[in-house]
Scaffold this active site. Structure first.
Site, PDB file in Angstrom:
ATOM      1  N   TYR A  97       0.837  -1.196   0.000  1.00 30.31           N
ATOM      2  CA  TYR A  97       0.000   0.000   0.000  1.00 30.31           C
ATOM      3  C   TYR A  97       0.868   1.242   0.000  1.00 30.31           C
ATOM      4  O   TYR A  97       2.029   1.207   0.402  1.00 30.31           O
ATOM      5  CB  TYR A  97      -1.012   0.009   1.151  1.00 30.31           C
ATOM      6  CG  TYR A  97      -0.469   0.338   2.526  1.00 30.31           C
ATOM      7  CD1 TYR A  97      -0.395   1.654   2.991  1.00 30.31           C
ATOM      8  CD2 TYR A  97      -0.065  -0.664   3.390  1.00 30.31           C
ATOM      9  CE1 TYR A  97       0.066   1.948   4.259  1.00 30.31           C
ATOM     10  CE2 TYR A  97       0.399  -0.390   4.660  1.00 30.31           C
ATOM     11  CZ  TYR A  97       0.463   0.930   5.094  1.00 30.31           C
ATOM     12  OH  TYR A  97       0.928   1.220   6.356  1.00 30.31           O
ATOM     13  N   CYS A  98       0.280   2.324  -0.488  1.00 32.57           N
ATOM     14  CA  CYS A  98       0.917   3.628  -0.506  1.00 32.57           C
ATOM     15  C   CYS A  98      -0.126   4.628  -0.012  1.00 32.57           C
ATOM     16  O   CYS A  98      -0.984   4.266   0.788  1.00 32.57           O
ATOM     17  CB  CYS A  98       1.429   3.931  -1.914  1.00 32.57           C
ATOM     18  SG  CYS A  98       2.677   5.243  -1.951  1.00 32.57           S
ATOM     19  N   TRP A  99      -0.118   5.850  -0.493  1.00 33.49           N
ATOM     20  CA  TRP A  99      -1.036   6.877  -0.004  1.00 33.49           C
ATOM     21  C   TRP A  99      -2.491   6.587  -0.318  1.00 33.49           C
ATOM     22  O   TRP A  99      -3.322   6.570   0.568  1.00 33.49           O
ATOM     23  CB  TRP A  99      -0.674   8.256  -0.565  1.00 33.49           C
ATOM     24  CG  TRP A  99       0.403   8.921   0.222  1.00 33.49           C
ATOM     25  CD1 TRP A  99       1.673   9.156  -0.188  1.00 33.49           C
ATOM     26  CD2 TRP A  99       0.313   9.414   1.557  1.00 33.49           C
ATOM     27  NE1 TRP A  99       2.387   9.768   0.813  1.00 33.49           N
ATOM     28  CE2 TRP A  99       1.572   9.947   1.893  1.00 33.49           C
ATOM     29  CE3 TRP A  99      -0.686   9.475   2.504  1.00 33.49           C
ATOM     30  CZ2 TRP A  99       1.844  10.529   3.130  1.00 33.49           C
ATOM     31  CZ3 TRP A  99      -0.419  10.045   3.738  1.00 33.49           C
ATOM     32  CH2 TRP A  99       0.824  10.559   4.033  1.00 33.49           C
ATOM     33  N   PHE A 127      -3.492   3.885   2.121  1.00 32.86           N
ATOM     34  CA  PHE A 127      -3.593   4.405   3.483  1.00 32.86           C
ATOM     35  C   PHE A 127      -4.774   5.360   3.635  1.00 32.86           C
ATOM     36  O   PHE A 127      -5.434   5.384   4.668  1.00 32.86           O
ATOM     37  CB  PHE A 127      -2.280   5.101   3.869  1.00 32.86           C
ATOM     38  CG  PHE A 127      -2.266   5.598   5.278  1.00 32.86           C
ATOM     39  CD1 PHE A 127      -2.200   4.696   6.327  1.00 32.86           C
ATOM     40  CD2 PHE A 127      -2.328   6.952   5.556  1.00 32.86           C
ATOM     41  CE1 PHE A 127      -2.188   5.145   7.648  1.00 32.86           C
ATOM     42  CE2 PHE A 127      -2.315   7.404   6.863  1.00 32.86           C
ATOM     43  CZ  PHE A 127      -2.243   6.504   7.913  1.00 32.86           C
TER      44      PHE A 127
END
Length: 163
Positions: A97-99, A127
């Site tokens: 996962y990232c932003w 996120f």
């Protein structure tokens, strides 16, 4: 002389490329499940202990410090090739996962893990949607939880999205 008004036919932007036949569509959407995981499903598995995967936050150290998913491993995308083996056991299934949906960092991280020989999925929504759905977030001050955003998740504690 009688004139007939011209009939104006609107052209569909949605259907300018016709939809696939049902069997092709079913195969396409089924394949997506092999590459993507939903925020709610990741949360349900981490809460129940079902697991079977390593959750990896591919953001920067500054972003990690702002808040991250409890239990996630922090491994920025640019470090995956060099450090994956020391932080994620070979043979593990990885969920990146990232932003959020406006960022393709989790896709780049998933590519880096796949290139390193790992089975991998990308957590859709990142996120942003994890926190917007009211799931726990951890930082140096501890763990906190915000109420769900009614635009992304049901607000009633016992409600499910039904999707």
């Amino acid at each position: 002389m009688t004139t007939t008004p011209q009939t104006r036919t609107a052209s569909s932007k949605v259907l300018r490329v016709p939809p696939a036949d049902p069997a092709t569509a079913a195969a396409h959407f089924h394949r997506r499940f092999a590459f993507e995981a939903d925020v709610s499903d990741v949360h349900a598995d981490t809460e129940s202990g079902a697991g079977g995967f390593v959750l990896v936050d591919s953001r920067s150290a500054e972003a990690w410090a702002q808040g991250h998913i409890p239990g996630a491993v922090h491994l920025p995308t640019d470090e995956i090739a060099a450090r994956a083996g020391e932080l994620v056991a070979p043979g593990s299934v990885v969920v990146t996962y990232c932003w959020g949906p406006g960022c393709n960092g989790a896709t780049r991280a998933a590519y880096a893990f796949a290139s390193a020989g790992y089975q991998v999925k990308e957590m859709l929504g990142g996120f942003e949607y994890w926190s917007r759905e009211g799931f726990p977030v951890e930082d140096s001050a501890g763990t906190r939880q915000s109420p769900p955003d009614p635009l992304t998740a049901p607000v009633a504690a016992d409600a499910a999205c039904g999707c």
